[in-house]
Design an enzyme around this catalytic site. Structure first.
Site, PDB file in Angstrom:
ATOM      1  CB  CYS A  11      -0.928  -0.019   1.218  1.00  0.00           C
ATOM      2  SG  CYS A  11      -1.748   1.544   1.554  1.00  0.00           S
ATOM      3  CB  CYS A  48       0.857   1.339   4.230  1.00  0.00           C
ATOM      4  SG  CYS A  48      -0.868   0.795   4.250  1.00  0.00           S
TER       5      CYS A  48
END
Length: 441
Positions: A64, A67
Protein backbone atom coordinates in the site's frame (compact mmCIF):
# COMPACT_ATOMS: atom_id res chain seq x y z
CA UNK A 1 36.09 3.69 31.76
CA UNK A 2 32.35 3.50 32.31
CA UNK A 3 31.41 1.71 35.51
CA UNK A 4 29.38 -1.51 35.25
CA UNK A 5 26.43 -0.08 37.16
CA UNK A 6 26.17 2.75 34.68
CA UNK A 7 25.95 0.25 31.85
CA UNK A 8 23.04 -1.37 33.60
CA UNK A 9 21.22 1.95 34.11
CA UNK A 10 21.73 3.09 30.53
CA UNK A 11 20.56 -0.25 29.19
CA UNK A 12 17.43 -0.03 31.30
CA UNK A 13 16.69 3.49 30.06
CA UNK A 14 17.33 2.59 26.42
CA UNK A 15 15.13 -0.49 26.41
CA UNK A 16 12.45 -1.22 29.00
CA UNK A 17 11.21 -4.76 28.84
CA UNK A 18 7.59 -5.28 29.79
CA UNK A 19 6.64 -8.85 30.58
CA UNK A 20 3.02 -9.96 30.58
CA UNK A 21 1.83 -13.37 31.66
CA UNK A 22 -1.78 -14.45 31.61
CA UNK A 23 -2.90 -17.10 34.04
CA UNK A 24 -5.02 -18.74 31.35
CA UNK A 25 -2.06 -19.10 29.02
CA UNK A 26 1.30 -20.74 29.44
CA UNK A 27 2.91 -18.35 26.93
CA UNK A 28 4.34 -15.05 28.10
CA UNK A 29 4.80 -12.06 25.79
CA UNK A 30 7.71 -9.66 25.91
CA UNK A 31 7.58 -6.17 24.40
CA UNK A 32 10.68 -4.10 24.00
CA UNK A 33 9.71 -0.47 24.55
CA UNK A 34 12.56 1.65 23.24
CA UNK A 35 10.73 4.35 21.31
CA UNK A 36 10.39 2.25 18.18
CA UNK A 37 7.24 1.00 16.48
CA UNK A 38 6.44 -2.51 17.74
CA UNK A 39 5.69 -5.21 15.18
CA UNK A 40 2.67 -7.29 16.25
CA UNK A 41 1.38 -10.64 14.97
CA UNK A 42 -1.66 -12.77 15.65
CA UNK A 43 -0.02 -14.45 18.64
CA UNK A 44 0.77 -11.30 20.63
CA UNK A 45 -1.62 -8.52 19.60
CA UNK A 46 -4.12 -9.26 22.39
CA UNK A 47 -1.32 -9.26 24.97
CA UNK A 48 -0.08 -5.90 23.68
CA UNK A 49 -3.55 -4.36 23.89
CA UNK A 50 -3.97 -5.57 27.48
CA UNK A 51 -0.42 -4.60 28.48
CA UNK A 52 -0.39 -0.95 27.46
CA UNK A 53 -2.88 1.63 28.72
CA UNK A 54 -2.58 3.48 25.42
CA UNK A 55 -1.51 1.81 22.19
CA UNK A 56 -1.99 3.05 18.63
CA UNK A 57 -1.96 0.19 16.10
CA UNK A 58 -1.35 0.71 12.40
CA UNK A 59 -3.08 -1.95 10.32
CA UNK A 60 -1.14 -1.82 7.05
CA UNK A 61 -0.33 -3.74 3.88
CA UNK A 62 3.23 -3.90 2.53
CA UNK A 63 2.10 -3.04 -1.02
CA UNK A 64 0.00 0.00 0.00
CA UNK A 65 1.43 3.36 -1.08
CA UNK A 66 -0.39 5.27 1.68
CA UNK A 67 1.05 2.85 4.23
CA UNK A 68 4.58 3.42 2.97
CA UNK A 69 4.15 7.19 3.33
CA UNK A 70 2.67 6.86 6.82
CA UNK A 71 5.39 4.58 8.19
CA UNK A 72 8.16 7.23 8.61
CA UNK A 73 5.67 9.58 10.34
CA UNK A 74 4.87 6.87 12.90
CA UNK A 75 8.58 6.13 13.31
CA UNK A 76 9.21 9.81 14.11
CA UNK A 77 6.26 10.11 16.52
CA UNK A 78 6.92 6.86 18.43
CA UNK A 79 9.85 8.00 20.64
CA UNK A 80 8.09 11.27 21.57
CA UNK A 81 4.86 9.53 22.54
CA UNK A 82 6.75 6.83 24.44
CA UNK A 83 8.39 9.55 26.54
CA UNK A 84 5.16 11.12 27.78
CA UNK A 85 4.19 10.94 31.44
CA UNK A 86 1.37 8.65 30.26
CA UNK A 87 3.13 6.87 27.35
CA UNK A 88 1.40 6.08 24.09
CA UNK A 89 2.93 3.06 22.35
CA UNK A 90 2.81 2.76 18.55
CA UNK A 91 2.58 -0.69 16.98
CA UNK A 92 1.85 -2.10 13.54
CA UNK A 93 0.26 -5.23 12.08
CA UNK A 94 0.62 -6.58 8.57
CA UNK A 95 -3.13 -6.92 8.06
CA UNK A 96 -2.65 -8.28 4.55
CA UNK A 97 -0.72 -11.22 5.97
CA UNK A 98 -2.90 -11.62 9.07
CA UNK A 99 -6.27 -11.22 7.36
CA UNK A 100 -8.13 -12.80 10.28
CA UNK A 101 -6.93 -9.94 12.49
CA UNK A 102 -8.11 -7.45 9.90
CA UNK A 103 -11.56 -9.03 9.95
CA UNK A 104 -11.67 -9.21 13.74
CA UNK A 105 -10.78 -5.52 14.12
CA UNK A 106 -13.12 -4.38 11.31
CA UNK A 107 -10.38 -3.14 9.02
CA UNK A 108 -11.85 -2.10 5.67
CA UNK A 109 -8.88 -0.34 4.11
CA UNK A 110 -5.21 0.45 4.41
CA UNK A 111 -3.80 2.06 6.37
CA UNK A 112 -6.28 2.02 9.26
CA UNK A 113 -5.22 3.26 12.69
CA UNK A 114 -6.97 2.18 15.88
CA UNK A 115 -6.27 3.61 19.31
CA UNK A 116 -6.81 1.28 22.27
CA UNK A 117 -7.32 3.08 25.58
CA UNK A 118 -7.28 0.62 28.49
CA UNK A 119 -8.26 -2.04 25.96
CA UNK A 120 -11.18 -0.08 24.50
CA UNK A 121 -10.76 0.54 20.75
CA UNK A 122 -11.60 3.61 18.71
CA UNK A 123 -10.78 4.40 15.10
CA UNK A 124 -8.15 7.11 14.85
CA UNK A 125 -9.17 9.84 12.39
CA UNK A 126 -6.73 12.58 13.39
CA UNK A 127 -3.70 14.02 11.59
CA UNK A 128 -0.97 11.68 10.36
CA UNK A 129 2.08 13.91 10.19
CA UNK A 130 4.38 13.15 13.12
CA UNK A 131 4.25 16.52 14.90
CA UNK A 132 0.48 16.93 14.57
CA UNK A 133 -0.12 13.29 15.47
CA UNK A 134 1.80 13.75 18.73
CA UNK A 135 -0.23 16.85 19.64
CA UNK A 136 -3.44 15.05 18.80
CA UNK A 137 -2.69 11.97 20.92
CA UNK A 138 -1.55 13.98 23.92
CA UNK A 139 -5.16 14.85 24.67
CA UNK A 140 -6.14 11.22 25.09
CA UNK A 141 -3.81 10.92 28.09
CA UNK A 142 -4.65 14.37 29.50
CA UNK A 143 -7.08 14.92 32.42
CA UNK A 144 -10.76 14.96 31.49
CA UNK A 145 -10.99 18.51 32.85
CA UNK A 146 -7.86 20.62 33.34
CA UNK A 147 -7.94 23.11 36.24
CA UNK A 148 -6.36 26.47 35.40
CA UNK A 149 -5.35 28.72 38.29
CA UNK A 150 -3.83 31.76 36.53
CA UNK A 151 -4.00 33.82 33.34
CA UNK A 152 -0.77 32.24 32.15
CA UNK A 153 -2.22 28.77 32.76
CA UNK A 154 -5.19 29.65 30.53
CA UNK A 155 -2.83 30.91 27.82
CA UNK A 156 -0.64 27.81 28.03
CA UNK A 157 -3.65 25.49 27.95
CA UNK A 158 -4.95 27.06 24.73
CA UNK A 159 -1.51 27.02 23.08
CA UNK A 160 -0.72 23.45 24.05
CA UNK A 161 -4.16 22.21 22.98
CA UNK A 162 -3.26 23.03 19.39
CA UNK A 163 -5.69 23.47 16.53
CA UNK A 164 -7.03 19.97 15.94
CA UNK A 165 -9.85 20.06 18.52
CA UNK A 166 -12.39 22.57 19.79
CA UNK A 167 -11.57 23.97 23.24
CA UNK A 168 -14.05 24.56 26.08
CA UNK A 169 -13.07 26.76 29.03
CA UNK A 170 -15.44 27.22 31.94
CA UNK A 171 -14.83 30.54 33.69
CA UNK A 172 -16.18 30.53 37.22
CA UNK A 173 -17.47 26.96 36.85
CA UNK A 174 -16.72 23.88 38.93
CA UNK A 175 -15.21 20.83 37.29
CA UNK A 176 -18.33 18.83 38.19
CA UNK A 177 -20.48 21.07 36.01
CA UNK A 178 -18.83 19.97 32.78
CA UNK A 179 -17.15 16.69 33.79
CA UNK A 180 -19.94 14.55 32.32
CA UNK A 181 -19.49 16.14 28.91
CA UNK A 182 -15.71 16.17 29.21
CA UNK A 183 -15.76 12.41 29.65
CA UNK A 184 -18.36 11.87 26.92
CA UNK A 185 -16.47 13.99 24.37
CA UNK A 186 -12.91 13.36 25.51
CA UNK A 187 -11.94 12.10 22.06
CA UNK A 188 -13.35 15.18 20.36
CA UNK A 189 -12.54 18.26 22.45
CA UNK A 190 -10.43 19.81 25.22
CA UNK A 191 -12.17 20.80 28.47
CA UNK A 192 -10.96 23.01 31.31
CA UNK A 193 -12.15 25.33 34.08
CA UNK A 194 -10.42 28.57 35.06
CA UNK A 195 -10.49 29.23 38.81
CA UNK A 196 -8.74 32.57 38.85
CA UNK A 197 -8.42 35.03 35.97
CA UNK A 198 -8.22 38.76 35.28
CA UNK A 199 -10.41 41.18 33.34
CA UNK A 200 -7.82 41.01 30.56
CA UNK A 201 -8.80 37.37 30.00
CA UNK A 202 -12.48 38.33 29.95
CA UNK A 203 -11.76 40.90 27.25
CA UNK A 204 -9.59 38.46 25.29
CA UNK A 205 -12.30 35.79 25.18
CA UNK A 206 -15.15 38.29 24.87
CA UNK A 207 -17.34 37.47 27.87
CA UNK A 208 -18.61 40.04 30.36
CA UNK A 209 -19.95 38.00 33.27
CA UNK A 210 -19.46 34.71 35.06
CA UNK A 211 -20.13 31.87 35.09
CA UNK A 212 -19.50 31.47 31.39
CA UNK A 213 -18.47 28.61 29.13
CA UNK A 214 -16.35 29.68 26.17
CA UNK A 215 -16.03 27.44 23.10
CA UNK A 216 -13.06 28.05 20.78
CA UNK A 217 -12.33 26.70 17.30
CA UNK A 218 -8.73 27.79 16.72
CA UNK A 219 -8.57 26.42 13.18
CA UNK A 220 -11.56 28.52 12.12
CA UNK A 221 -11.00 31.55 14.38
CA UNK A 222 -14.43 31.06 15.94
CA UNK A 223 -15.64 31.68 19.48
CA UNK A 224 -19.00 31.17 21.22
CA UNK A 225 -20.03 32.05 24.76
CA UNK A 226 -22.68 30.31 26.87
CA UNK A 227 -24.05 31.96 30.01
CA UNK A 228 -26.42 29.22 31.06
CA UNK A 229 -28.65 27.84 32.29
CA UNK A 230 -26.07 25.20 33.19
CA UNK A 231 -28.52 22.34 33.25
CA UNK A 232 -27.67 19.14 31.38
CA UNK A 233 -30.12 19.70 28.51
CA UNK A 234 -29.02 23.25 27.65
CA UNK A 235 -25.37 22.72 28.44
CA UNK A 236 -25.28 19.49 26.44
CA UNK A 237 -26.86 21.17 23.42
CA UNK A 238 -24.26 23.98 23.51
CA UNK A 239 -21.35 21.55 23.76
CA UNK A 240 -22.65 19.27 21.00
CA UNK A 241 -23.28 22.15 18.59
CA UNK A 242 -19.87 23.64 19.20
CA UNK A 243 -17.97 20.43 18.53
CA UNK A 244 -18.11 21.59 14.91
CA UNK A 245 -17.30 24.92 13.26
CA UNK A 246 -20.24 27.05 12.12
CA UNK A 247 -19.56 26.12 8.50
CA UNK A 248 -17.54 22.97 7.89
CA UNK A 249 -15.43 22.41 4.78
CA UNK A 250 -16.36 19.03 3.35
CA UNK A 251 -13.29 16.80 3.03
CA UNK A 252 -12.56 13.10 3.41
CA UNK A 253 -11.67 13.75 7.07
CA UNK A 254 -14.62 15.99 7.97
CA UNK A 255 -17.12 13.56 6.46
CA UNK A 256 -16.15 11.07 9.15
CA UNK A 257 -17.22 13.58 11.81
CA UNK A 258 -20.76 13.77 10.46
CA UNK A 259 -21.51 10.39 12.02
CA UNK A 260 -21.38 12.15 15.40
CA UNK A 261 -24.26 14.52 14.60
CA UNK A 262 -27.83 13.79 13.57
CA UNK A 263 -28.59 17.23 12.09
CA UNK A 264 -29.22 17.65 8.38
CA UNK A 265 -26.49 19.43 6.42
CA UNK A 266 -27.14 22.67 4.54
CA UNK A 267 -24.62 22.01 1.77
CA UNK A 268 -23.30 24.73 -0.53
CA UNK A 269 -21.36 23.73 -3.65
CA UNK A 270 -19.01 26.27 -5.24
CA UNK A 271 -16.58 25.99 -8.11
CA UNK A 272 -13.46 26.85 -6.09
CA UNK A 273 -13.43 27.29 -2.32
CA UNK A 274 -10.48 29.67 -2.45
CA UNK A 275 -11.75 32.27 -4.94
CA UNK A 276 -12.94 35.68 -3.75
CA UNK A 277 -16.66 35.11 -4.37
CA UNK A 278 -16.64 31.80 -2.50
CA UNK A 279 -14.85 33.31 0.49
CA UNK A 280 -17.49 36.06 0.64
CA UNK A 281 -20.30 33.50 0.44
CA UNK A 282 -18.80 31.32 3.18
CA UNK A 283 -18.65 34.33 5.53
CA UNK A 284 -22.36 34.94 4.97
CA UNK A 285 -23.09 31.26 5.54
CA UNK A 286 -21.51 31.58 8.99
CA UNK A 287 -24.11 34.18 9.92
CA UNK A 288 -26.91 31.91 8.72
CA UNK A 289 -25.42 28.96 10.58
CA UNK A 290 -25.26 30.93 13.83
CA UNK A 291 -28.98 31.74 13.53
CA UNK A 292 -29.96 28.19 12.51
CA UNK A 293 -28.16 25.85 14.89
CA UNK A 294 -30.70 23.10 14.22
CA UNK A 295 -28.78 22.51 10.96
CA UNK A 296 -25.17 21.80 10.20
CA UNK A 297 -23.68 23.95 7.45
CA UNK A 298 -21.02 22.78 5.04
CA UNK A 299 -19.39 23.87 1.80
CA UNK A 300 -17.39 22.09 -0.87
CA UNK A 301 -15.57 23.14 -4.01
CA UNK A 302 -15.79 21.16 -7.24
CA UNK A 303 -12.11 21.94 -7.77
CA UNK A 304 -11.25 20.55 -4.32
CA UNK A 305 -13.55 17.49 -4.18
CA UNK A 306 -15.20 16.70 -7.52
CA UNK A 307 -15.61 13.02 -6.58
CA UNK A 308 -18.04 14.13 -3.89
CA UNK A 309 -19.88 16.86 -5.79
CA UNK A 310 -20.61 14.76 -8.89
CA UNK A 311 -22.64 12.41 -6.71
CA UNK A 312 -25.18 15.23 -6.39
CA UNK A 313 -25.32 15.58 -10.16
CA UNK A 314 -22.93 18.53 -10.27
CA UNK A 315 -21.31 18.71 -13.71
CA UNK A 316 -19.49 21.18 -15.91
CA UNK A 317 -22.76 22.83 -16.99
CA UNK A 318 -24.21 23.14 -13.47
CA UNK A 319 -24.88 26.71 -12.40
CA UNK A 320 -22.89 27.42 -9.24
CA UNK A 321 -22.99 28.24 -6.36
CA UNK A 322 -25.77 25.82 -5.52
CA UNK A 323 -27.40 24.98 -2.19
CA UNK A 324 -29.17 21.84 -1.01
CA UNK A 325 -30.07 20.09 2.23
CA UNK A 326 -28.44 16.66 2.63
CA UNK A 327 -29.55 13.98 5.08
CA UNK A 328 -25.98 12.61 5.34
CA UNK A 329 -26.86 9.42 3.48
CA UNK A 330 -28.77 8.79 0.25
CA UNK A 331 -31.21 11.69 -0.02
CA UNK A 332 -30.91 15.40 -0.55
CA UNK A 333 -33.50 18.16 -0.91
CA UNK A 334 -33.59 20.84 -3.60
CA UNK A 335 -35.58 23.98 -2.73
CA UNK A 336 -37.74 24.91 -5.72
CA UNK A 337 -36.65 28.19 -7.25
CA UNK A 338 -33.98 28.92 -4.64
CA UNK A 339 -31.21 26.37 -5.11
CA UNK A 340 -28.86 28.54 -7.19
CA UNK A 341 -27.07 31.42 -5.45
CA UNK A 342 -26.02 33.49 -8.45
CA UNK A 343 -26.40 37.14 -7.44
CA UNK A 344 -23.21 38.06 -5.61
CA UNK A 345 -24.71 41.28 -4.27
CA UNK A 346 -27.70 39.40 -2.93
CA UNK A 347 -26.02 36.34 -1.42
CA UNK A 348 -27.47 37.05 2.03
CA UNK A 349 -31.10 37.35 0.93
CA UNK A 350 -30.79 34.29 -1.34
CA UNK A 351 -29.50 32.18 1.56
CA UNK A 352 -32.45 33.38 3.66
CA UNK A 353 -34.96 32.52 0.92
CA UNK A 354 -33.41 29.06 0.53
CA UNK A 355 -33.73 28.27 4.24
CA UNK A 356 -37.27 29.65 4.41
CA UNK A 357 -38.26 27.59 1.37
CA UNK A 358 -36.95 24.40 2.93
CA UNK A 359 -38.64 25.04 6.27
CA UNK A 360 -41.92 25.75 4.48
CA UNK A 361 -41.70 22.45 2.61
CA UNK A 362 -41.10 23.89 -0.87
CA UNK A 363 -38.53 21.33 -1.91
CA UNK A 364 -38.02 18.23 -4.03
CA UNK A 365 -36.53 15.06 -2.59
CA UNK A 366 -33.78 13.60 -4.74
CA UNK A 367 -31.50 10.58 -4.61
CA UNK A 368 -27.76 10.64 -4.99
CA UNK A 369 -26.36 9.88 -8.43
CA UNK A 370 -26.38 6.08 -8.42
CA UNK A 371 -24.33 5.90 -11.63
CA UNK A 372 -21.49 7.89 -10.05
CA UNK A 373 -21.80 5.90 -6.89
CA UNK A 374 -21.58 2.50 -8.58
CA UNK A 375 -18.44 3.58 -10.37
CA UNK A 376 -16.87 4.11 -7.02
CA UNK A 377 -17.76 0.74 -5.49
CA UNK A 378 -14.48 -1.00 -6.24
CA UNK A 379 -12.40 1.56 -4.37
CA UNK A 380 -14.61 1.10 -1.33
CA UNK A 381 -13.72 -2.59 -1.11
CA UNK A 382 -11.53 -3.26 1.86
CA UNK A 383 -10.33 -6.44 3.46
CA UNK A 384 -13.46 -7.13 5.47
CA UNK A 385 -15.80 -6.31 2.58
CA UNK A 386 -13.77 -8.45 0.18
CA UNK A 387 -13.96 -11.43 2.53
CA UNK A 388 -17.74 -11.12 2.72
CA UNK A 389 -18.02 -10.88 -1.05
CA UNK A 390 -15.79 -13.91 -1.56
CA UNK A 391 -17.94 -15.84 0.90
CA UNK A 392 -21.13 -14.91 -0.95
CA UNK A 393 -19.55 -15.85 -4.28
CA UNK A 394 -18.56 -19.23 -2.84
CA UNK A 395 -22.11 -19.85 -1.56
CA UNK A 396 -23.58 -18.87 -4.92
CA UNK A 397 -21.16 -21.24 -6.66
CA UNK A 398 -22.22 -24.08 -4.38
CA UNK A 399 -25.90 -23.43 -5.11
CA UNK A 400 -25.27 -23.45 -8.84
CA UNK A 401 -23.35 -26.71 -8.52
CA UNK A 402 -26.24 -28.38 -6.74
CA UNK A 403 -29.07 -27.06 -8.91
CA UNK A 404 -27.56 -27.35 -12.39
CA UNK A 405 -26.83 -30.57 -14.24
CA UNK A 406 -24.22 -29.09 -16.52
CA UNK A 407 -20.83 -28.31 -15.08
CA UNK A 408 -20.67 -24.71 -13.86
CA UNK A 409 -17.75 -22.48 -14.73
CA UNK A 410 -15.27 -21.94 -11.96
CA UNK A 411 -15.41 -18.42 -10.56
CA UNK A 412 -12.26 -16.50 -11.42
CA UNK A 413 -10.58 -15.10 -8.35
CA UNK A 414 -9.34 -11.56 -8.73
CA UNK A 415 -6.98 -9.72 -6.52
CA UNK A 416 -7.87 -6.37 -4.99
CA UNK A 417 -5.67 -4.57 -7.49
CA UNK A 418 -7.30 -6.38 -10.42
CA UNK A 419 -10.70 -5.31 -9.16
CA UNK A 420 -9.94 -1.61 -9.03
CA UNK A 421 -7.58 -1.58 -11.98
CA UNK A 422 -4.72 0.00 -10.06
CA UNK A 423 -1.34 -1.12 -8.91
CA UNK A 424 -0.75 -1.93 -5.29
CA UNK A 425 1.22 1.25 -4.62
CA UNK A 426 -1.47 3.42 -6.18
CA UNK A 427 -4.49 1.75 -4.63
CA UNK A 428 -6.50 4.18 -2.52
CA UNK A 429 -7.29 3.24 1.05
CA UNK A 430 -11.02 3.00 1.68
CA UNK A 431 -10.35 5.21 4.67
CA UNK A 432 -9.64 8.00 2.21
CA UNK A 433 -12.58 7.27 -0.09
CA UNK A 434 -16.21 8.15 0.63
CA UNK A 435 -19.33 8.62 -1.38
CA UNK A 436 -22.74 9.82 -0.20
CA UNK A 437 -24.96 6.80 0.05
CA UNK A 438 -22.39 5.07 2.21
CA UNK A 439 -23.95 5.31 5.66
CA UNK A 440 -21.73 7.12 8.09
CA UNK A 441 -22.53 4.99 11.11
Amino acid sequence: MMRPWKNVVLSAVAAVLILTCHSSSVRCHQFKVDGKVIELVDSNIDAAISTFDYILIDFYAPWCGHCKRLAPELDAAAPVLAGLKEPVVIAKVDADKYSSLAYKHEIDGYPTLKLFMHGVPTFYSGPRKAEALVRYLKKFVAPDVSVLETDSAVKSFVEESGRSFPIFIGFGLNESTISEFAIKYKKKAWFSVAKDFSEDVMVLYDFDKVPALVALHPSYDERSVFYGPFEDTFLGAFVKQNLFPLVMPITYESLKLLRDDDRKVVLTVVQDESDEKSVKLIKLLKGAAFANRDFMFGYVGVKQFDEFTETFGIGKKTLLPKMMVWDGNEEYYSVIGSENIVDEEGYGSQITRFLEGYKEGRFETKQINSASFSGFINSLFGVRTALIILFLVAVLGLILTITKDDEPQKPVKRTHTEQDGSSGDEAESSEHVYRPGDKLD
